[in-house]
Design an enzyme around this catalytic site. Sequence first.
Site, short mmCIF file in Angstrom:
data_model
loop_
_atom_site.label_atom_id
_atom_site.label_comp_id
_atom_site.label_asym_id
_atom_site.label_seq_id
_atom_site.Cartn_x
_atom_site.Cartn_y
_atom_site.Cartn_z
N MET A 25 -9.56 20.59 -2.41
CA MET A 25 -10.37 21.11 -3.52
C MET A 25 -11.62 21.81 -2.98
SD MET A 25 -9.79 18.52 -6.65
CE MET A 25 -10.89 17.23 -6.11
N HIS B 171 -11.30 17.33 6.06
CA HIS B 171 -10.32 18.38 5.74
C HIS B 171 -9.87 19.10 7.01
CE1 HIS B 171 -12.81 18.37 1.90
NE2 HIS B 171 -11.60 18.07 1.46
P1 AMP Z 1 -9.91 16.77 -1.53
O1 AMP Z 1 -10.49 18.12 -1.23
O2 AMP Z 1 -10.93 15.71 -1.72
O3 AMP Z 1 -8.88 16.82 -2.62
O4 AMP Z 1 -9.13 16.34 -0.22
C1 AMP Z 1 -8.12 17.15 0.32
C2 AMP Z 1 -7.38 16.39 1.39
O5 AMP Z 1 -8.29 16.03 2.44
C3 AMP Z 1 -6.76 15.08 0.88
O6 AMP Z 1 -5.50 14.90 1.48
C4 AMP Z 1 -7.76 14.05 1.35
O7 AMP Z 1 -7.20 12.77 1.52
C5 AMP Z 1 -8.20 14.65 2.68
N1 AMP Z 1 -9.51 14.10 3.06
C6 AMP Z 1 -10.64 14.10 2.33
N2 AMP Z 1 -11.64 13.45 2.98
C7 AMP Z 1 -11.10 13.01 4.15
C8 AMP Z 1 -11.59 12.27 5.27
N3 AMP Z 1 -12.85 11.82 5.30
N4 AMP Z 1 -10.75 12.01 6.29
C9 AMP Z 1 -9.47 12.44 6.26
N5 AMP Z 1 -8.93 13.15 5.24
C10 AMP Z 1 -9.73 13.43 4.21
#
Ligand code: AMP
Length: 275
Positions: A21, A28
Site C-alpha cells: 500500500m 517492503h
Molecule cells: P502493506 O503496505 O502494509 O500492505 O504491506 C505490504 C507487504 O509488506 C505485506 O506483505 C506486509 O506483510 C509486508 N511488510 C510490511 N511491513 C513489514 C516488515 N516490517 N517486515 C516485513 N514485511 C513487511
Amino acid sequence: MQKHLDRLRQNGKTIGFAPTMGALHEGHLSLIRQATGETDCTVCSIFVNPAQFNDPDDLKKYPRTPGKDIGLLNNAACDLLFMPPVEEVYPPGLELPPPLDFGFLDQPMEGAHRPGHFAGMAKVVRRLLDIVQPDRLYLGQKDFQQYAIVQDMLRQLQSSIRLVRCPIVREADGLAMSSRNVRLTGEGRALAPSIFKALRQAKEKTGKLPPRQIEQEALEQLTLQPGMVPEYFEIVEGDSLQPVESWEGVSYAVACVAVKVGEIRLIDNHILIER
Ligand code: AMP
C-alpha cells in the site's frame, strides 16, 4: 503492463510479485530484494485498497509518499511498479468472482477487530494476482493472519503460485517497521518497542508456562504502560490460527498482538515454535 508481462512469460522469464500500500520502508524493500534474487522480473504494486479499510479516517490518513517510493524501488532494483487508480482495479461493470470462505481463519484477532478487512484484502489480492499472474508471491510475516489467509486462498484456488513468507524487519529497538509508525507521537514511538519486548518474553516462556498464562501476563505487561491499550495477545497454531490450549504436540505456534498506541493501531507477531 499485462502485455509486457505476457512477453516476459513467453520468453520463459519468471515473475515475482510484492503487493503493497506504499509509504515504503525497509520491510517492503526486503520483499523486493528477495523477489529480485529469486525471479527474473520483480513487480511491486502500490494500491491503497479502499475495500480493506473499515475506518474511513484511517484510509484518509494512510500515508502516501509515491515520489519517495519510486526512488526506493529504483534503488532496490525493482523492475516494475504497478500503481493503478481505483477505477483500473475495480472498473465499473467488472464481475468479480464470489468471495471465498476462509472458515475460521478470518474470524479471530484482526478479523474480530476490523470487520470486513480480510474480505477487502482477499478481494484485492485475488484481483492483483489475476492481473500480474506471478510465479511467486512475496508477503511479509508482519501481517501473519493475512499470510495465513492468502495461503488458504491459493490452496482453495489450486493455484501454482509459490507463496514466500518474508521475515519481519524491525527498527534497532525492536519495533516492527510499519507505514503507520510515522504517525506515532514522540511519546508513542518511545513506548512502542515494548510490544516486541512482550513478544520476546512470551517466546522465553514457551513450553514452560501454559499458553493462556503467557497471554495474560503479556496483556497485563502491555496494559501497565500508560498510553498503550492492547486489543489482543493470542497464541495460535500457525496454519489454522486456532488458539493453542497446551504445548503438547504443537509444532507451529505464533504469538500475535495488536495494540493501540495513542491513536495509532500497531500489530506485530513472533513465531514461538517453528515447524
Ligand atoms: P502493506 O503496505 O502494509 O500492505 O504491506 C505490504 C507487504 O509488506 C505485506 O506483505 C506486509 O506483510 C509486508 N511488510 C510490511 N511491513 C513489514 C516488515 N516490517 N517486515 C516485513 N514485511 C513487511
